[in-house]
Design a protein around this motif. Structure first.
Motif: not given
Length: 498
Positions: A339-341, A414-419, A421-426
């Motif tokens: 998931q992280i990768r 404010d950043i539109a992160w790619p799908d 990276f959910p765990r990193i953004v979390m």
């Protein structure tokens, strides 16, 4: 402290791993993940499972004692429920005027039969006997009347079976009519055992299926039984079917309402088996990780179709082959790394290959890394907030740390992160709802550590601009340094400085 350049992932290897849906780890990373693999085996296993249940009264052993004649209850020998009675034991006496009249006819018929010995006299005698029997007078009492030639004004009603009185409808002195219920008596020499069987377990149970049952009241003791009835309808609330068995209770130790635990065994046909610890459930599908190379820590997620659970194993109906190596310990940690990768994992289970790997063409297409890199405009406020939080902890200033953390997390939003990276953004947004309640430095440092893990991972993936370094402090985390991190993340640090 020493500054160590953050190693960037090999682009070619990352792309190849993503295309093939394979997670390639270094020996060191694999050691940190502490994975263990088990070969898929094919065998016929005996499946033992337990079913909860409770004892209930055998309805076929329940009898009602009713009044055979009208009258008044002269004497009640049984005056409470739950009283134990034996078969033939007197329960009450009923005074009946009709009884006196018929007894007089009985004695007159006896006298006529004795004088004349005629057929009509004998017929009258037999008729009087039958009328007394219809009033509930037992045969022994009729013989006493004939022998003693003394009239009795009461009829004695006795217990039809041995057991306990479950219901009492009348009291001493009450008037009763013909057919009125007086008592219900339940024989306890046999009891029903009612078991609850889940829908998925029904195919494992057959008529006359033998089992053993244990009761909490008798620890270490086993009782034997066999299935007598499987009810055809499932409960709409519990989604279970009721299975009924009969247990002998000659000594009366078992009581209705006792909780029981029955153990049944069933030998299943030969099938593929994997450890139950290897399976990850995504809600719609079941996922395992397969080590595709016995000599290298290369892993691939695989969707499989499960059958019955057999003890510590699951039957596999499709999706894997005999002899393949499945990860039986550490599968969830592997999934976290995927998931992280941004590789297919439990979060994107529909993209996982669903059959054994043959040629590369048989593998479903996977997500390709898109080379996402933060622009300077987006990166600046993120890192400025992070640096402010870092300075606040250096100065033991919780308010400054909180202000910097709020600014960093606002920049994350404010950043539109790619799908991918959910765990990193979390991780970067961890604790957002509780920041105002944190007043202790220890709690602030613990939360900062989680935020730092996310930024470090972004640096490793090349999402942040080049030039960042990993700062290692052996005094951090009570002298543990980075070794105190989760095994799913390789050697992390407490700070990132440009």
């Amino acid at each position: 402290m020493a500054l160590i350049p953050v190693p960037q992932d090999d682009a070619a290897e990352s792309e190849a791993a993503s295309t093939q849906g394979v997670l390639r780890l270094s020996p060191r990373a694999a050691a940190l993940l502490q994975t263990a693999v088990t070969p898929v085996k094919k065998a016929a296993e005996t499946h033992s499972f337990t079913l909860p249940g409770r004892l209930a009264a055998d309805q076929s052993r329940l009898q009602t004692l009713s009044a055979w004649t009208s009258g008044r209850i002269e004497q009640a020998y049984v005056n409470r429920t739950a009283q134990q009675v034996t078969a033939g034991e007197p329960m009450l006496e009923i005074f009946s005027p009709d009884l006196i009249v018929i007894q007089q006819e009985l004695l007159q018929a006896k006298q006529l039969a004795g004088r004349a010995g005629s057929l009509p006299a004998g017929t009258t005698l037999d008729s009087a006997r039958r009328r007394l029997r219809l009033l509930g007078v037992p045969a022994t009492q009729i013989e006493q009347i004939l022998t003693r030639e003394q009239l009795q004004d009461t009829v004695t009603l006795s217990a039809p079976v041995g057991g306990i009185v479950t219901e009492k409808f009348v009291n001493q002195g009450a008037y009763v009519t013909v057919g009125q219920p007086l008592f219900t008596v339940l024989a306890l020499d046999k009891l029903w055992l009612e078991l609850e069987v889940f829908e998925a377990q029904l195919p494992l149970i057959k008529q006359d299926h033998a089992f053993t049952v244990a009761f909490a009241a008798f620890p270490g003791e086993q009782f034997a039984g066999k299935v007598e009835l499987i009810e055809p309808e499932l409960s709409s609330n519990s989604r279970t079917a009721r299975v009924r068995a009969s247990l002998s209770n000659a000594d009366g130790r078992l009581k209705p309402g006792m909780l029981a635990l029955a153990t049944l065994s069933q030998t299943l046909p030969e099938s593929l088996l994997i450890p139950a610890t290897a399976v990850l459930f995504t809600g719609k599908q079941s996922l395992v990780y397969v080590q595709i190379d016995a000599e290298k820590p290369h892993y691939q997620p695989r969707n499989i179709t499960l059958g019955q659970r057999v003890g510590e194993y699951y039957q596999v109906l499709s999706g894997i082959e005999e002899g393949e190596l499945v990860v039986s310990n550490g599968a969830f940690r592997l999934d976290s790394e995927l998931q992280i990768r941004g590789l297919p994992s439990m979060l994107s289970a529909e993209k996982v290959a669903s059959s054994s790997p043959k040629p590369a063409a048989a593998v479903a297409p996977q997500v390709v890394m898109d080379g996402f890199v933060l622009s300077s405009a987006l990166q600046a406020p993120l890192l400025a907030g992070y640096q402010q939080a870092y300075q606040g902890l250096i100065q033991d200033d919780v308010a400054l740390w909180r202000q910097g953390t709020l600014a960093m997390q606002q920049a994350v939003r404010d950043i539109a992160w790619p799908d991918r990276f959910p765990r990193i953004v979390m991780a970067l947004q961890a604790g957002a709802e509780d920041l105002n309640q944190i007043t202790e430095l220890e709690a602030a440092r613990a939360l900062y550590y989680r935020h730092n893990l996310g930024l470090l991972r972004f640096a490793e993936l090349g999402v942040l601009a080049q030039g960042w370094y990993e700062a290692y402090c052996p005094m951090a985390r009570e002298g543990k340094g980075p070794a105190g991190c989760s095994p799913t993340v390789n050697c992390v640090t407490l700070t990132l400085v440009p």
